[in-house]
Design an enzyme around this catalytic site. Structure first.
Site, PDB file in Angstrom:
ATOM      1  N   SER B 327      -5.041  -4.402  -3.663  1.00  0.00           N
ATOM      2  CA  SER B 327      -5.475  -4.578  -2.275  1.00  0.00           C
ATOM      3  C   SER B 327      -4.333  -4.522  -1.267  1.00  0.00           C
ATOM      4  O   SER B 327      -4.583  -4.330  -0.070  1.00  0.00           O
ATOM      5  CB  SER B 327      -6.211  -5.903  -2.135  1.00  0.00           C
ATOM      6  OG  SER B 327      -7.305  -5.928  -3.021  1.00  0.00           O
ATOM      7  N   THR B 328      -3.090  -4.693  -1.710  1.00  0.00           N
ATOM      8  CA  THR B 328      -1.983  -4.617  -0.742  1.00  0.00           C
ATOM      9  C   THR B 328      -1.976  -3.233  -0.090  1.00  0.00           C
ATOM     10  O   THR B 328      -1.518  -3.069   1.035  1.00  0.00           O
ATOM     11  CB  THR B 328      -0.620  -4.851  -1.409  1.00  0.00           C
ATOM     12  OG1 THR B 328      -0.427  -3.872  -2.434  1.00  0.00           O
ATOM     13  CG2 THR B 328      -0.543  -6.238  -2.038  1.00  0.00           C
TER      14      THR B 328
END
Lengths: 385, 624
Positions: B327-328
């Site tokens: 998700s980064t």
């Protein structure tokens, strides 16, 4: 014809007047060079060699002049006895000699230790000169005339070879052959003998040198032909000698400045390798100077030989000169790696008592020949005549 | 008779002249030989005689130090105490060693080595008995020197790493050069490399900056005699060694050590970076090892223990480990969508927990769904459904281009070897690698940082810094006083501001994935961040049925990697921090260590504290 040239001085003063001072001076020059170099290789010290060398030179020079005073008749008288004594001493070495560095060359005679092979170098010349003095000219080139001198040369040569001392053996042989040649052996005979000699050498070559020479002598030959053979062992000296000489350059590193000489890269430098120290510290100029002085000495000696009237004095002078010249040639050739290692010193410069005395005694005889050049002792006298 | 006599005289004279001629030839030959040796070949023999005369004792240079950004030594040289034996002065060697054995232990092996060496070399040459003695032993030998004839205490230099394991990967270590090192170095360095006690950089900065650190050897010229004994030293003709240069790094030893301790024994890495210049403040990989063990030669047992450890202590995870960013990566997708005008900030997309694409179902991490979310909310809550849609709108080509602008898949040269470039997939790559066509499913996966997308922690830090500053920073390890802020990346300030607001929301707004963190913990300073999870293993339906619900229930090896990227202060970014915990079981394993590290960095920098910050702003205004 000027009367005084034909006469032979009889009193001491007259004889001293006739002394060949040129020759004396040249010999003294060599001796001084020797003292200087021995002082240098000791690290700038009179001990242990330079002082002794100077003393021996002094004694030797006095002995030389004394020897020069004796008339030819005297020397002719002692010629054969001297040879016999020298030969006996060589046998004595074989029986009870003192061994130094693996070779048995010295014999103890009470207080002094002598090297009979050095005495023999003079004695052989005496004997041959005496023999040819007495031999009718026509018999020189004949088997009966040639056999005795070959025996005279052969006996000591074999003894010396057994010590073992190849250098001295060759020196004795060369001297003997030179005297025979100068005695007037005819050219055709020389060619025949030379031819036989050549075949002999080819034979030796086919047979193999290693079967004739001792192992240590064969190693020296191998070392000579290949500088990389055993570089820290048998080739260490020859290789370092060349470096020492070559590093001297044109004018040398200067007195007491030779790094090779001063830092001990050549052990025992004071004897056979003294010329390299001279070459290092005084360069090409110094080396040539020593060769030039020697050339003048030889020329002077040959001139004296030619000027002599009696065959004895002529052959005596020429024989001694040949021995002397051989010393110089072999030594310089050896240290500059033109010859394998043969233990031959450089006369009057190398340290060593017997050699200095023997050489100066020899020049005493040559100076005596000069003084007595007009003497004509009778030929064909008896053995002790 | 008279004629005969004259003829004889002539013959003798003739032959005497022939012999003289031979003598003359011989003398000329000798003179020629002397000329050849002494004049023509003089140069060669002069050099040989100088070779004989002089010995050059090699004086090894002092190795340059490696310093942190404040000049604190990370690698330095410490005195090493050793005992030498000079056989010549020792008399009977066995007895001398017996006497010495009263003060220090001497193994049979050491004894045998000393006696063997003594036999092989000249008696005046020193032999090292033992290196690196402790002070007690050394002073005991010093004190009893009168009884220990022939044994000399001596001081040398040895490399030391005062921070031990904290810098092991990035700084590396030195060791004795092996044959290969000697081959790879210039020939003139061989003598130095073969010098006993000389060490060469093997890894990390020690290896990368070897030539600067090494310096050059000096030589003590000595005059020696034929046996090699030194007659005198010639210091004025000698060359002193040139010490190696110090290398100043951008790392902060305090932060590095703190980060190393904070990560503990996890298989983890941490990267701290200045978001404007790209300077690396910390580059940590755990678990680590003590580089000091390598300097003197590490024991086989210790080394195999390091090699066999499943947490991979010898592996430099922060530059060599690559992980799906998870998700980064959504920060990049959000920035791309905004930049291309493909999404209105107020537009909402309904998340029901899954979306269908052809026959396949794509899930949100939150099975029950987020409901309607706009971009800000989607970043904050890390809604997968929203980013599937964004990725689909962008298409892989635009997504790929934007990822590249943030450094994904790019090779960065930070001045040490082993930096991995990670991967940003695109259709060309997929075709080349697997000969498969690119599908929208691939785009979906890329949109949430999964699939083939992989990044190293260093790249994650670059990505974070580029988002935070909008600058195309390049990471660097070496301090450069002239370093300027990197040029801007060329994205609209509006797009970046919206992304940053979302990242701030992650930590500071209720509902943010890291809201429970409670912020940076420094009064008046806010942070921004983004969690990430890299899936290692999917829990199967059977496992789920048999009670394996949670990461905790899986063996360590199969647990997900936890990622967290963050920066602070949120309103004026200065420092970025990334932590990746391998098999941490989810992002929560990474968030707290990352926050703690970031807090310490900010706390150490007075300019990022609110008061000072305000002062600086006032000054700026005054100057304008």
């Amino acid at each position: 014809m000027a009367v005084f040239r034909e006469t032979v001085p009889r009193d001491l003063q007259g004889k001293l007047m006739e002394l060949n001072w040129t020759l004396v001076l040249l010999l003294v020059l060599l001796g001084l060079a020797g003292i200087g170099m021995l002082y240098s290789v000791a690290g700038g010290s009179w001990s242990p060699w330079a002082f002794n060398h100077a003393t021996r030179l002094g004694v030797g020079l006095v002995a030389m002049v004394v020897i020069a005073m004796f008339p030819p008749r005297f020397w002719m008288g002692v010629s054969y006895p001297a040879y016999v004594v020298a030969l006996l001493l060589l046998v004595l070495v074989e029986v009870m000699g003192v061994s130094i560095n693996g070779a048995q060359r010295w014999v103890d005679l009470g207080p002094i230790r002598v090297q009979p092979s050095e005495i023999m170098k003079l004695a052989i010349v005496f004997a041959l000169a005496r023999y040819y003095h007495d031999l009718p000219t026509e018999k020189v080139t004949s088997i009966s005339g040639l056999l005795p001198p070959l025996m005279l040369i052969g006996a000591p040569a074999i003894l010396v070879l057994g010590q073992p001392d190849l250098g001295t053996t060759l020196l004795l042989g060369a001297t003997g052959v030179a005297v025979i040649f100068m005695a007037g052996l005819s050219w055709w005979f020389i060619l025949v003998v030379g031819g036989i000699g050549l075949f002999g050498m080819i034979g030796v070559g086919l047979y193999g040198l290693e079967n004739i020479l001792a192992d240590y002598q064969m190693d020296r030959v191998r070392a000579f032909t290949n500088p990389d053979f055993d570089p820290l062992g048998i080739n260490y000296h020859p290789n370092q000698a060349v470096i020492t000489l070559g590093s001297g350059g044109m004018t040398g590193k200067g007195f007491l400045e030779g790094t090779q000489s001063q830092l001990g890269y050549l052990p025992e430098m004071q004897t056979d390798y003294i010329f390299t120290a001279l070459g290092e510290e005084f360069g090409f100029v110094g080396g040539i100077a020593i060769l030039a002085i020697n050339a003048l000495i030889m020329a002077q000696a040959v001139a004296i030989a030619i000027s002599c009237k009696s065959p004895f004095l002529r052959l005596l002078t020429i024989g001694i000169t040949t021995t002397y010249a051989s010393y110089v040639f072999i030594n310089v050739a050896m240290v500059s790696r033109l010859l394998p290692v043969v233990g031959v010193p450089l006369p009057l410069i190398s340290y060593g008592g017997t050699v200095v005395l023997a050489v100066l005694a020899g020049f005493g005889l040559i100076l005596g020949a000069h003084i007595h050049r007009n003497a004509e002792p009778p030929r064909g006298a008896g053995l002790f005549g | 008779m008279r004629a005969d006599r004259q003829e004889q005289d002539l013959k003798f004279t003739r032959r005497a002249l022939i012999m003289s001629g031979l003598g003359g030839v011989a003398l000329t030959g000798l003179a020629g030989r002397l000329y050849a040796l002494q004049v023509l070949e003089n140069e060669r023999y002069r050099l040989l005689s100088e070779d004989n005369q002089f010995n050059y004792y090699l004086l090894p240079p002092s190795r340059g130090r490696i310093l942190d950004r404040f000049g604190v030594p990370i690698a330095e040289n410490r005195d090493s105490y050793r005992a030498l034996l000079v056989p010549e002065q020792a008399g009977d060697l066995e007895e001398a060693l017996d006497r010495l054995a009263q003060y220090m232990p001497l193994s049979d092996y050491t004894r045998a080595r000393i006696l063997r060496t003594a036999r092989q070399q000249e008696r005046f040459r020193a032999i090292t008995i033992e290196d690196d003695l402790d002070w007690q032993t050394f002073s005991a030998i010093n004190l009893n020197a009168p009884d220990l004839a022939g044994i000399t205490p001596d001081v040398g230099e040895v490399r030391a790493y005062p921070y031990g394991a904290a810098f092991a990967h990035v700084v590396g270590y030195v060791q004795s050069p092996n044959d290969e090192d000697i081959l790879n170095n210039p020939r003139e360095a061989e003598r130095l490399l073969r010098h006993p006690g000389f060490r060469i950089g093997k890894t990390g900065i020690e290896s990368a900056r070897e030539m600067d650190l090494r310096g050059s050897a000096g030589a003590l010229k000595t005059e020696v005699n034929a046996r090699g004994r030194v007659i005198r030293e010639l210091p004025d003709q000698s060359e002193p060694p040139q010490a190696g240069q110090d290398v100043v790094m951008t790392l902060d030893a305090d932060i590095q050590r703190f980060a190393h301790e904070r990560l503990g024994q996890e298989a983890a890495s941490a990267v701290v970076m200045d978001v404007n210049t790209g300077e690396l403040i910390a580059l940590v990989s755990t678990p680590s090892f003590d580089p000091n063990l390598f300097v003197g030669g590490i024991s086989v047992r210790d080394y195999s223990a390091l090699r066999e450890n499943d947490h991979n202590p010898l592996f430099h995870k922060s530059i060599q480990g690559t992980y799906p960013p998870g998700s980064t990566f959504k920060a990049v997708v959000a920035a791309a969508a905004l930049e291309h005008g493909l999404v209105d900030p107020d537009e909402t997309i309904r998340c029901t927990g899954s979306t269908r694409l052809g026959p396949r179902e794509f899930h949100c991490w939150r099975r029950q769904g987020h409901g309607p979310v706009n971009l800000h909310e989607a970043v904050k809550t890390s809604c997968d459904i929203f980013f599937y849609e964004m990725a689909d709108r962008l298409g892989i080509d635009r997504l790929y281009d934007m990822a590249v602008r943030f450094g994904v898949g790019q090779q960065f040269d930070i001045g040490i070897s082993g930096v991995r470039s990670g991967l940003m997939p695109n259709p060309a790559w997929l075709r080349g690698r697997y000969n498969e066509p690119w599908t929208t499913g691939h785009t979906y996966n890329a949109g949430i940082g999964q699939g083939a997308v992989s990044m190293s922690p260093l790249q994650l830090a670059v990505m974070t810094a580029r988002v935070a500053s909008g600058r195309a920073v390049e990471p660097t390890l070496y301090r450069n006083a002239l370093a300027r802020p990197a040029p801007y990346i060329g994205l609209s300030e509006e797009a970046l501001t919206r992304v940053r607001a979302g990242l701030r929301g992650v930590v500071h707004e209720p509902g943010g994935t890291s809201y429970s963190l409670g912020g940076l913990g420094i009064e008046g300073v806010e942070m921004a961040g983004k969690t990430g999870t890299a899936q290692v293993y999917s829990i199967t339906a059977e496992e789920r049925a048999s009670g394996v619900r949670d990461q905790e229930d899986l063996p360590w090896r199969l647990r997900d990697h936890g990622l967290f990227m963050c920066y602070a202060p949120a309103d004026r970014p200065k420092y970025a921090c990334v932590v990746v915990v391998e098999h941490g079981g989810g992002s929560s394993a990474a968030t707290r260590p990352a926050r703690d590290i970031l807090r310490r960095v900010v706390a150490r920098d007075p300019s990022s504290r609110p008061g000072v910050f305000a002062d600086l702003s006032r000054n700026d205004r005054g100057g304008a």
